[in-house]
Design a protein around this motif. Sequence first.
Motif: not given
Length: 412
Positions: A305-324
Amino acid sequence: MKGAEAGVATISGDATASPLPQAMLVSGCSLNEDVACASTRVLDVAPVVKSSIAHAWPASSSGVVRSLKSCKNLILAFVETQKVSVGDVLETLEQAHEKCIEYANCPLGQKTSKHLKFIRFLCFRGGQASMKQSLVSTEFQREKRTLKCQCPFVIKLRLNQASGVYEVYQKNNQHNHDLFTEVELAQMPQNRFIPDEVKTKMLELNELGMRRCSQIKTLIEQEHFPDVPITWTIRDVQNLLQKSSSRARETNDFVKLLKDKNNHGWSFNFQLNDDTLRLERVFWISANGKEKYVQFNDVLKIDATYKMNRFGMSLVLFTVIDNHGLTVLTAGCLLSNGQFDSYSWALQQFRPYTNLDPIVLFTDGDMELARAIKDIWPTTVHLLYRFHISQNITRALASSLRANLSGFMDDF
């Protein structure tokens, strides 16, 4: 305003239809213009009139007449201060805007000439909606009602170059639509406010550990200040707490929280700016995230997400899909910018905690992130999200396909 003017007008009319206080009937006062000022319609004009009579109403006949004369003068003064007339002089533009809104009983738009020489305050429902050309077929366009109804209300001011004040030189005080009630006007953003003593109590509750704004608002309204009129919303409480919070303290609390998570199998790392000592990069991965990634590392998704918080920092999330088929958050990081170096640092932090490079990696169309993936994980197959591909198709083909766009996207 209209109610106030009507109420004052009844002073010279027939007042026998208005209920009069028992003290006046006992004293034998005649129903003259002063007594008519006690009409219920007039008492409903403003709370200040009610409170004045309630505190100053004597039992004697002469006292009644004196109080009613004071009440009449108070109402006339109230109407006069709220009225905007041609020839009025206003010291500042802010004062002019505030007084015109009180007079109009609705929001006003402002149009100015160059160098603020001429000002027009227009009703927010003035004018008419412009018909914009759309590339979307009429049958697929969203139906949305307009608030514009060509309301003629307008107040025009001009700047006196010599004295620097604004003079009202023209006005039309007629509306062609219903006006806001007092309750509705009080809920408008420009009229909402939090008294200083209430602000102090809200900040005190927050310091004691109460973080939910809804709980603070409920306590203030029911326990601490039940008699104070409510002129604020939960969003106002949120803004107050954010403005008063210390970002330096929040950064320390965040790092402390991550250190505490170490005891539960979490891992994290952070990097400060050498010159400013500002927190520029921070990475964390949970114990469950490590376990899930080892099991389902064939497909990894990275979204920023591009600098959506008030600190002006990008939040990068790592996700996977499980067997369900469920999305599982494995790791995350905050970056001060979305450049190649920052993304490379984040990927390098992820690698040693898992020791497995993803087989397939999905991202959006961020070119800097794509460069970092190619450099850090050269054997990983990098693909784009179908959502972003469909957005690109829509932007490129909407004007050509028009009504057929929806069917084309389904087939695609």
